[in-house]
Every structure is written in structure tokens, then in C-alpha cells.
Design a protein around this motif. Sequence first.
Motif, PDB file in Angstrom:
ATOM      1  N   SER A 165      26.819  20.029 -13.643  1.00 39.90           N
ATOM      2  CA  SER A 165      26.907  21.210 -14.511  1.00 39.90           C
ATOM      3  C   SER A 165      26.391  22.467 -13.805  1.00 39.90           C
ATOM      4  O   SER A 165      26.977  23.540 -13.931  1.00 39.90           O
ATOM      5  N   LEU A 166      25.304  22.318 -13.063  1.00 40.26           N
ATOM      6  CA  LEU A 166      24.740  23.484 -12.355  1.00 40.26           C
ATOM      7  C   LEU A 166      25.760  24.035 -11.355  1.00 40.26           C
ATOM      8  O   LEU A 166      25.989  25.246 -11.288  1.00 40.26           O
ATOM      9  N   MET A 167      26.387  23.147 -10.597  1.00 42.35           N
ATOM     10  CA  MET A 167      27.359  23.609  -9.603  1.00 42.35           C
ATOM     11  C   MET A 167      28.615  24.158 -10.277  1.00 42.35           C
ATOM     12  O   MET A 167      29.150  25.188  -9.869  1.00 42.35           O
ATOM     13  N   ALA A 168      29.091  23.464 -11.312  1.00 44.38           N
ATOM     14  CA  ALA A 168      30.322  23.888 -11.998  1.00 44.38           C
ATOM     15  C   ALA A 168      30.142  25.264 -12.639  1.00 44.38           C
ATOM     16  O   ALA A 168      30.941  26.176 -12.427  1.00 44.38           O
ATOM     17  N   ASN A 169      29.070  25.391 -13.416  1.00 44.25           N
ATOM     18  CA  ASN A 169      28.879  26.648 -14.146  1.00 44.25           C
ATOM     19  C   ASN A 169      28.509  27.808 -13.233  1.00 44.25           C
ATOM     20  O   ASN A 169      28.887  28.949 -13.493  1.00 44.25           O
ATOM     21  N   SER A 170      27.780  27.529 -12.150  1.00 48.05           N
ATOM     22  CA  SER A 170      27.450  28.652 -11.255  1.00 48.05           C
ATOM     23  C   SER A 170      28.676  29.064 -10.438  1.00 48.05           C
ATOM     24  O   SER A 170      28.863  30.249 -10.177  1.00 48.05           O
ATOM     25  N   CYS A 171      29.537  28.110 -10.059  1.00 54.52           N
ATOM     26  CA  CYS A 171      30.795  28.484  -9.383  1.00 54.52           C
ATOM     27  C   CYS A 171      31.642  29.341 -10.330  1.00 54.52           C
ATOM     28  O   CYS A 171      32.229  30.340  -9.922  1.00 54.52           O
TER      29      CYS A 171
END
Length: 227
Positions: A165-171
Motif C-alpha cells: 500500500s505504501l508503494m502503490a499509494n505513494s507512486c
Amino acid sequence: MVTAEVPVLALAAEYFFKMGVEGKRFRPMVLLLMSTALMTTPAHGLQDLIFDDLRLRQQRIAEITEMIHVASLLHDDVLDHADTRRGISSLNSMMGNKLAVLAGDFLLARASVALASLRNTEVVELLSKVLEHLVTGEIMQLSSEPKDMSNMDYYMQKTFYKTASLMANSCKAIAVLGGQPEEVALHAFDYGRHLGLAYQLVDDALDYTGTTKTLGKPALSDLGQVI
Ligand code: FPP
Ligand code: MG
């Protein structure tokens, strides 16, 4: 952004940002590459000045993401009773659980201020959701029952919350800040999600096959949690 007024808190909050123990900085690197990838096709024919400003705003997302990540590791090491991280003593083993938790809280607070300063409510929403997901994933891991542990769907959902989620939402936040259309933002989200899931699958496999020396953190810690 991570320096604190009170010396002991400053020491704790800066602990994993010091040279040599700053880690791979994988997340900020991916985000800056995402920013660069989207810059080659600017959405509205942006001029140089606006271009630089946008890059700085996207860089801020990369910084906030790393701060959230480090905060979650500080809390995770308390929950896992880990004594090492990145090849050195974990903050909880150096300064105790209370200070490690508060240092994580402090990083989250600073990250929130930086996030608000971007003045983009969609981006605030994306990264706030990540905090909810991190806690949900960690709770799913802590409270999983035997039937959950052999359920692949449960494992993938937990892994999305805990890591992807951290990588998906920050991308996605990088694309949103860049004024990209929804379709591109969704592709950015999917890219981060897949990368995050792959990352955690490998991290989990290494937990069984690696050693404390090669990993720089305790091996078999996940297994330890369920025994
Ligand atoms: C590392 O997992 C831990 C995470 C990816 C997330 C931890 C989240 C929390 C503790 C919830 C609180 C969140 C915030 C934002 C303070 P791991 O134990 O599998 O990895 P490791 O081997 O590196 O310890
Ligand atoms: Mg851990």
C-alpha cells in the motif's frame, strides 16, 4: 525534517537517517524514477520553472514515504522484539521501547506536517490511507489464526496492507501531483502495488533462508511470532 528540539528525541528520530545506516532508500528511489518517467510526457506542456517546482514537490513525497517507512520499522521492531536492524542495534534495544515508539510517532507527525504543506487533499488522502493500511496489515499478521496462515488470499491481502500500500499509494501520489490523468495514476498505483507485493514475498522468503548476519536483522522472526 527529522531533527527534533529535545536532544534525546533528536538522537532517536535521526537514528536510521545517519550515513551508513540509511538503508537502500528503495522507496524514494522508485518514486523519483516514477517522477522522471512521467516528466518525459508532461501533462500540460509545463515550462522549466514549473517543472522544477513539481520535481521538488514530488521529492517531498519521496521524503515523506521514507519517513513513514522508517516510523513503521521503529514500531515493528518493538512488536517483533528485534534487537538488530540494518546491521546495527535496533532503536528499541538501544534506547528502550518507549523512546522507539515515540520516535516513530515523531517521524509520523513531521511527515504529516510536510504532507499538509503540499496543499493537495487527494495526496493527503492517499498517504493517510497508507497509515491505516500499515496498522491493519500488522494487526492481521499479529492476530492471524492457523487457518489464515495457510490461506494465500489472506496472506496477499495482509501483504498489500503491510508493504504494498505504501508503494502503490505513494507512486499514485507522484502521478496525482504531476497532474496526470486518472488512467496514468491508476497505472502508477498498480506498478507500486506489484513491486511492493514482490518485495515482501522475497523479504518473507529471506526470513527463512537468510541469517541474521546476511540480513542485518533477526532471521526467522516471522516464524517466531506464530510459535
Ligand atoms: C516490517 O515487516 C513491517 C512493516 C512493513 C509494517 C509495520 C507496521 C506497523 C508496525 C504499524 C504501525 C505503522 C506506523 C506507520 C507507525 P517485517 O517484520 O516482515 O519485516 P522486517 O523483517 O524488516 O522486520
Ligand atoms: Mg519485523
